[in-house]
Design an enzyme around this catalytic site. Structure first.
Site, short mmCIF file in Angstrom:
data_model
loop_
_atom_site.label_atom_id
_atom_site.label_comp_id
_atom_site.label_asym_id
_atom_site.label_seq_id
_atom_site.Cartn_x
_atom_site.Cartn_y
_atom_site.Cartn_z
N CYS A 128 0.82 -1.11 -0.14
CA CYS A 128 -0.04 -0.04 -0.08
C CYS A 128 0.88 1.18 -0.09
O CYS A 128 1.86 1.33 0.72
CB CYS A 128 -1.04 0.18 1.17
SG CYS A 128 -2.24 -1.42 1.25
N SER A 301 21.89 -13.71 -20.04
CA SER A 301 22.41 -14.39 -21.08
C SER A 301 22.40 -13.52 -22.55
O SER A 301 23.56 -13.47 -23.18
CB SER A 301 21.98 -15.74 -21.80
OG SER A 301 20.69 -15.67 -21.69
N TYR A 384 13.68 -19.71 -27.77
CA TYR A 384 14.32 -18.95 -26.70
C TYR A 384 15.83 -18.87 -26.75
O TYR A 384 16.55 -19.80 -27.26
CB TYR A 384 13.93 -19.98 -25.35
CG TYR A 384 14.19 -19.20 -23.91
CD1 TYR A 384 13.98 -18.01 -23.82
CD2 TYR A 384 14.43 -19.91 -22.92
CE1 TYR A 384 14.20 -17.08 -22.73
CE2 TYR A 384 14.70 -19.24 -21.72
CZ TYR A 384 14.33 -18.02 -21.48
OH TYR A 384 14.55 -17.45 -20.50
N SER A 406 12.78 -13.95 -22.14
CA SER A 406 11.80 -13.85 -21.42
C SER A 406 10.96 -12.56 -21.01
O SER A 406 9.83 -12.41 -20.98
CB SER A 406 11.89 -14.53 -19.97
OG SER A 406 12.94 -13.62 -19.34
N CYS A 479 13.31 -26.05 -17.59
CA CYS A 479 14.47 -25.65 -16.88
C CYS A 479 14.47 -26.25 -15.34
O CYS A 479 13.59 -26.02 -14.82
CB CYS A 479 14.66 -24.06 -16.49
SG CYS A 479 15.95 -23.55 -15.40
N HIS A 505 10.18 -15.67 -12.56
CA HIS A 505 10.62 -15.97 -14.19
C HIS A 505 9.41 -16.33 -14.80
O HIS A 505 8.52 -17.38 -14.45
CB HIS A 505 11.80 -16.78 -13.94
CG HIS A 505 12.75 -16.53 -15.45
ND1 HIS A 505 12.37 -17.20 -16.35
CD2 HIS A 505 13.86 -15.85 -15.66
CE1 HIS A 505 13.23 -16.81 -17.50
NE2 HIS A 505 14.31 -15.83 -16.78
N THR A 530 15.23 -12.36 -15.59
CA THR A 530 16.04 -11.99 -14.27
C THR A 530 16.21 -10.45 -14.20
O THR A 530 16.35 -9.98 -12.96
CB THR A 530 17.47 -12.70 -14.51
OG1 THR A 530 17.92 -12.28 -15.59
CG2 THR A 530 17.48 -14.14 -14.29
#
Length: 752
Positions: A128, A301, A384, A406, A479, A505, A530
């Site tokens: 809040c 990556s 990916y 992602s 993963c 993630h 990430t």
């Protein structure tokens, strides 16, 4: 008419205490003057229904009629929904936002303040904008009693309304109310609608958390043990639980080791690119060394290879890669394409450093999946980024391919569907992310066209519905880290951390994804990469500092625990910068949803290098490398610490650095070699494998697919290698290539 507290009360939305000639005002909380152990019987005798007095205006807040009734248990079970319905109708009857605000402020004035003993950190409601406190007890009849307060009058009005609906209700009635049920309660404050809706939701979630705890206590159930966590303050770090202690051990790195690493990096001009998921010891040393040697970069990556190129341009002669093998392969290929083939690239192990997700895409099953795609034209393969160059190259020769992360996968897919009519999209290899993308689009079909347009301007409900049957995802790739966040973890988060900030993630299983998306809708969560997770935590901490009041922020870390090093560094930086100018105390708790005493059972077929150990008399478990004693892993599958990433040790880094340059060929097994094999069409794997990455970079820069990629999707899928592209650009552009691939040549210079 006079209603006296000693004989009657109001258990519905508004209790009334007025005389015939007094100025009429709706009073929500006459019961607060009554001792708590007597309040429940006080609630049972009277029901109040708000109704306009004849001749009064809808905006008049003072006209109510009350009727004394005896409520049976069956009738009582319907009271919270009835109260909420009355509350919604009342606010909807006020057409002007200012009238709604006045009504809310009036209710705030009727809510008695909590005593100082209840205004504690443990009673704070997270998420809040203002400070909110909530207290709860179970009375002798098993119903839940609530008390609330806030230092904001508007927020106090919200609390007054929610307490009036749920105070005295049974536990099941409290738990049945959903945040969606509060959607109609729009107070209409200009510019603040989102934060006000979040207040409704976050107070309700806290009410339900306290209700579950009270029920468990009454039934004598052993509460869940809390997950391990790290509490970060301006003064230091406190670890709770053995797993958190292991993570915290290296956050204050050994100064001698830092000095040794900096010396050898400077002496031999070595650059270091490392992934967020590194071991805490390695990350702690690297983070400290960054202050004295700028050519160290810790990231996801996507940008590791780009950082390596920048380091070489700044004078680095060698690049060491702390990550899994496909990351070092990408660095090698991008350096070669950029003209830095003489620069050595080194891994941190003389053994294979695998990745369960990348391995899933390097199987005949995945190629069969793409064969199906090649027979369904037009098709685009969205792969990916966390896959090998071989996978990208082989895929691109089967189906036109673009890589994604992602954080950009959703806009990539939406743009592709908008740009290519009747397109089929084949996503892979992460099954959880694929399912989550599809679920996200399903949820979008329930949104308005205006809300969808905010996500992508060329889509609406009809277009989203039409694309769903043409969106496919691979179903056999996960993963090992994000597989951990399944049903058991979600159950514990719901029980103990439902009111905390939730980060996840995009690769987590569906239950965790749905939980994080619900938290995101009320401003309490993030789903993404990430980097998205790190940015979210930094933003919430900065907001707390800007409020300039003491606060405790709790974040559930729904990704690999190695992220904590970067999180601690970022949070410490924010707290330190504020500490000199403010006496505000902010505590930031990072929760690891992990078991600290189990092992990981995995499939040896996907990773043949795995070794087996005996667990008990007859059970043989394959154990992934890199995590001592299986810490942080579940025997049902999944690790909060990536065991492959943990093969990148500090001793390996120092060993590689001390042996450079490798004049005696001692590091042959550590050096990242160039691909010598060719694709089925006879092309260089490195050249063809880089093309999907270039297509993604074009999309990131222009927010649309390149003409080259669209041509491949719609027409002849003839792959032109990156080497051919650069050669053509340098030697003079042939007319036929200038016509056929205009956007490729236009974009190449900015990447090399």
């Amino acid at each position: 008419m006079a209603i006296k507290p000693s004989s009657s009360s109001c258990s519905s939305l508004f209790a009334i205490s007025r005389t015939q000639n007094s100025s009429p005002k709706p009073l929500l909380f006459n019961f607060h003057g009554i001792p708590r152990n007597h309040q429940h019987s006080f609630f049972k005798s009277l029901k109040c229904i708000q109704s306009p007095r004849p001749g009064s205006l809808p905006s008049n807040p003072t006209s109510f009629s009350c009727s004394a009734v005896t409520l049976s248990p069956t009738q009582t079970s319907y009271l919270p929904p009835r109260k909420l319905s009355t509350l919604v109708a009342e606010f909807q009857s006020l057409l002007e936002p200012l009238d709604r605000v006045k009504r809310l402020l009036h209710y705030a004035s009727l809510l008695p303040p909590l005593p100082a003993s209840s205004r504690t950190d443990s009673n704070r409601v997270m998420g809040c904008t203002a400070r909110v406190w909530l207290d709860a007890q179970m009375d002798s009849e098993g119903n839940i009693r609530f008390w609330a307060d806030s230092d904001s009058e508007i927020t106090k009005g919200f609390c007054a309304c929610l307490v009036s609906v749920l105070d005295g209700a049974g536990p099941e009635e409290v738990l049945q109310l959903k945040t969606e049920d509060l959607a109609a309660l729009n107070v209409g404050l200009p510019g603040g609608e989102r934060s006000r809706v979040n207040t409704w939701h976050n107070v309700l979630i806290s009410m339900q958390k306290r209700t579950r705890a009270l029920v468990a206590q009454k039934e004598g159930k052993t509460p869940f043990d809390p997950f391990p966590s790290l509490v970060i303050t301006a003064e230091g770090i406190q670890a709770k639980g053995t797993y958190a202690e292991a993570q915290a051990r290296y956050l204050s790195p050994d100064k001698l080791k830092v000095k040794e690493l900096v010396r050898v990096l400077k002496e031999k001009q070595i650059g270091v690119v490392a992934h967020f998921y590194m071991d805490p010891e390695v990350q702690g040393i690297l983070t400290a060394a960054q202050k004295e040697w700028p050519h160290i970069h810790i990231s996801d990556s996507l940008v590791m290879a780009d950082s390596a190129v920048k380091m070489v341009k700044s004078g680095c002669k060698f690049i060491t890669v702390l990550g899994v093998d496909f990351m070092s392969e990408n660095v090698r290929a991008i350096l070669d394409q950029a003209g830095f083939g003489e620069v050595g690239v080194y891994r941190m192990s003389n053994e294979r450093i695998g990745c369960s997700l990348a391995d899933a895409a390097a199987t005949p099953d995945y190629m069969n999946y793409l064969e199906s795609a090649s027979n369904s034209l037009p098709s685009l393969h969205v792969v990916y980024i966390n896959t090998s160059l071989e996978t990208k190259a082989y895929s691109h020769e089967l189906v036109p391919t673009i890589t994604c992360t992602s954080s950009n996968v959703v806009p990539t897919i939406l743009q592709a569907f908008a740009q290519v009519p009747d397109l089929n999209i084949w996503y892979g290899p992460d099954s959880y992310m694929g399912a989550n993308i599809k679920e996200l689009f399903q949820q979008m079909t329930l949104m308005s066209d205006e809300e969808i347009a905010e996500i992508h301007p060329k889509h609406n409900r009809d277009s989203i519905k039409s694309l769903l049957p043409r969106l496919h995802y691979y179903e056999n790739g996960t993963c090992i880290v994000h597989h951990l966040f399944g049903h058991e973890v979600v159950e514990r988060i719901n029980e103990m951390y439902c009111d905390a900030f939730l980060t996840a993630h995009f690769e987590v299983p569906g239950e965790m994804f749905s939980l994080a998306m619900e938290a995101k809708r009320r401003g309490m969560g993030v789903v993404g990469s990430t980097q998205n997770i790190l940015d979210f935590i930094k933003q919430r901490v900065q907001e707390a500092l800007d409020r300039n009041v003491d606060d405790h922020l709790q974040f559930v870390l729904g990704t690999e625990s190695g992220m904590v090093t970067s999180i601690v560094a970022a949070v410490h930086s924010l707290l330190d910068s504020s500490n000199s100018s403010s006496s505000t105390k902010i505590n930031v708790e990072i929760v690891f949803p992990v078991s600290s005493d189990s092992m990981t059972k995995t499939s040896t077929s996907a990773s043949p290098a795995l070794k087996s150990v005996k667990a008990g008399d007859d059970v043989i478990l394959p154990v992934v490398p890199g995590v001592a004693s299986g810490e942080g892993c579940s025997i049902h599958g999944g690790c909060a610490s990536c065991p492959y990433m943990k093969m990148n040790s500090l001793s390996s880094l120092l060993n590689v650095c001390h042996h450079l340059p490798d004049e005696r060929n001692n590091l042959k097994a550590y050096e990242t070699e160039r691909f010598k094999s060719r694709t089925p069409q006879g092309k260089s794997i490195a050249d063809v494998g880089c093309q999907p990455i270039l297509h993604m970079r074009h999309f990131q820069a222009k927010k649309e697919l390149s003409e080259e990629l669209v041509y491949q999707v719609l027409g002849s899928h003839e792959v032109i290698s990156v080497h051919e592209q650069i050669t053509a650009m340098l030697n003079g552009l042939p007319p036929e290539l200038q016509t056929k691939y205009p956007m490729v040549f236009k974009e190449l210079p900015q990447f090399y």
